[in-house]
Design a protein around this motif. Structure first.
Motif, mmCIF file in Angstrom:
data_model
loop_
_atom_site.group_PDB
_atom_site.id
_atom_site.type_symbol
_atom_site.label_atom_id
_atom_site.label_comp_id
_atom_site.label_asym_id
_atom_site.label_seq_id
_atom_site.Cartn_x
_atom_site.Cartn_y
_atom_site.Cartn_z
ATOM 1 N N ARG A 134 -0.201 3.225 7.926
ATOM 2 C CA ARG A 134 -1.144 2.238 7.401
ATOM 3 C C ARG A 134 -2.041 1.727 8.529
ATOM 4 O O ARG A 134 -2.344 0.546 8.601
ATOM 5 C CB ARG A 134 -0.390 1.049 6.791
ATOM 6 C CG ARG A 134 0.504 1.404 5.642
ATOM 7 C CD ARG A 134 -0.302 1.418 4.353
ATOM 8 N NE ARG A 134 0.592 1.557 3.215
ATOM 9 C CZ ARG A 134 0.635 2.644 2.467
ATOM 10 N NH1 ARG A 134 -0.159 3.653 2.714
ATOM 11 N NH2 ARG A 134 1.469 2.706 1.450
ATOM 12 N N ALA A 135 -2.454 2.609 9.404
ATOM 13 C CA ALA A 135 -3.211 2.206 10.591
ATOM 14 C C ALA A 135 -4.487 1.458 10.233
ATOM 15 O O ALA A 135 -4.775 0.416 10.808
ATOM 16 C CB ALA A 135 -3.529 3.426 11.443
ATOM 17 N N GLU A 136 -5.254 1.983 9.280
ATOM 18 C CA GLU A 136 -6.530 1.350 8.955
ATOM 19 C C GLU A 136 -6.327 -0.072 8.461
ATOM 20 O O GLU A 136 -7.020 -0.995 8.889
ATOM 21 C CB GLU A 136 -7.298 2.152 7.893
ATOM 22 C CG GLU A 136 -7.687 3.545 8.341
ATOM 23 C CD GLU A 136 -6.571 4.563 8.163
ATOM 24 O OE1 GLU A 136 -5.586 4.301 7.428
ATOM 25 O OE2 GLU A 136 -6.654 5.626 8.800
ATOM 26 N N ASP A 137 -5.376 -0.268 7.543
ATOM 27 C CA ASP A 137 -5.115 -1.604 7.006
ATOM 28 C C ASP A 137 -4.676 -2.556 8.113
ATOM 29 O O ASP A 137 -5.128 -3.692 8.195
ATOM 30 C CB ASP A 137 -4.021 -1.563 5.930
ATOM 31 C CG ASP A 137 -4.441 -0.757 4.709
ATOM 32 O OD1 ASP A 137 -5.661 -0.510 4.549
ATOM 33 O OD2 ASP A 137 -3.566 -0.376 3.931
ATOM 34 N N HIS A 178 -4.651 -1.327 21.255
ATOM 35 C CA HIS A 178 -4.859 -2.556 20.475
ATOM 36 C C HIS A 178 -4.104 -3.720 21.109
ATOM 37 O O HIS A 178 -3.117 -4.212 20.552
ATOM 38 C CB HIS A 178 -4.396 -2.349 19.027
ATOM 39 C CG HIS A 178 -4.971 -1.129 18.398
ATOM 40 N ND1 HIS A 178 -6.291 -1.043 18.036
ATOM 41 C CD2 HIS A 178 -4.418 0.064 18.093
ATOM 42 C CE1 HIS A 178 -6.522 0.159 17.533
ATOM 43 N NE2 HIS A 178 -5.411 0.847 17.557
ATOM 44 N N LEU A 235 -5.167 -2.347 11.378
ATOM 45 C CA LEU A 235 -6.195 -2.603 12.377
ATOM 46 C C LEU A 235 -7.330 -3.432 11.805
ATOM 47 O O LEU A 235 -7.937 -4.232 12.513
ATOM 48 C CB LEU A 235 -6.711 -1.275 12.945
ATOM 49 C CG LEU A 235 -5.626 -0.482 13.679
ATOM 50 C CD1 LEU A 235 -6.175 0.831 14.161
ATOM 51 C CD2 LEU A 235 -5.034 -1.279 14.821
ATOM 52 N N GLU A 236 -7.613 -3.274 10.521
ATOM 53 C CA GLU A 236 -8.645 -4.101 9.888
ATOM 54 C C GLU A 236 -8.228 -5.568 9.958
ATOM 55 O O GLU A 236 -9.005 -6.441 10.315
ATOM 56 C CB GLU A 236 -8.849 -3.677 8.433
ATOM 57 C CG GLU A 236 -9.866 -4.505 7.684
ATOM 58 C CD GLU A 236 -10.000 -4.050 6.253
ATOM 59 O OE1 GLU A 236 -9.942 -4.910 5.362
ATOM 60 O OE2 GLU A 236 -10.182 -2.838 6.027
ATOM 61 N N VAL A 271 0.817 1.019 12.435
ATOM 62 C CA VAL A 271 -0.049 1.905 13.214
ATOM 63 C C VAL A 271 0.684 3.173 13.650
ATOM 64 O O VAL A 271 0.107 4.249 13.670
ATOM 65 C CB VAL A 271 -0.634 1.155 14.436
ATOM 66 C CG1 VAL A 271 -1.288 2.104 15.429
ATOM 67 C CG2 VAL A 271 -1.639 0.115 13.970
#
Length: 177
Positions: free
Chosen positions: A165-168, A63, A170-171, A74
């Motif tokens: 909290r990777a998804e949050d 990223h 990266l979103e 992440v």
């Protein structure tokens, strides 16, 4: 006729022994963490990198332009401690920080050429360390252990001091791009 008092049943008291410590899940996880770090350091000694520095490099590689707050989410690592990790990686010339176009206070993280080269070169050593951690187990037991550990980590994520909290993260990163 007076009723007889019911006998009180005392719970069995476990003897206080080291076996109670040695067989406790928390102790076993802590020992395995010590072993995992030792094997990583041994296999990756030539690269002068810690497991957390490695995880940070992988996340920055995956990223590019991530900021420290999102990097923390992440890799599920405490934000205040991560500052030291970032400083060390920057001092080793493996990453660089650049100001964000929108907010000059926010520093975005990028791998340098040296960082990208190190990641390519370290992978066989990391793979050896990971293999050594599981080597004493049969292949079937390795798969079972990894499945159970993944399940435990996922189910207990919210109990962590720093939940993943990777998804949050990266979103939000994707919306900035």
């Amino acid at each position: 006729m007076p009723s007889k008092p019911k006998p009180t049943i005392k719970p069995a008291v476990k003897p206080i022994t080291m076996d109670a410590v040695y067989t406790a899940p928390g102790y076993l996880f802590r020992r395995m963490q010590q072993i995992a770090v030792a094997l990583f350091v041994e296999e990756c000694r030539a690269f002068d990198l810690t497991p957390v520095q490695y995880a940070a490099l992988i996340a920055i590689h995956t990223h590019p332009g991530i900021d420290a707050t999102r990097l923390s989410a992440v890799i599920a690592f405490d934000r205040s401690t991560l500052g030291n990790v970032i400083e060390r990686l920057e001092a080793k010339k493996l990453i660089e920080r650049k100001s964000s176009g929108g907010d000059k206070r926010v520093k975005l993280l990028y791998l340098t050429k040296a960082g990208a080269t190190l990641l390519r070169e370290i992978m066989p050593s990391v793979d050896r360390a990971q293999a050594r951690m599981l080597q004493p187990l049969k292949a079937t037991d390795r798969r079972i252990l990894l499945a159970l550990l993944t399940q435990l980590v996922d189910l207990n994520n919210e109990s962590s001091r720093v939940p993943l909290r990777a998804e949050d993260a990266l979103e939000h990163l994707g919306k900035q791009a």
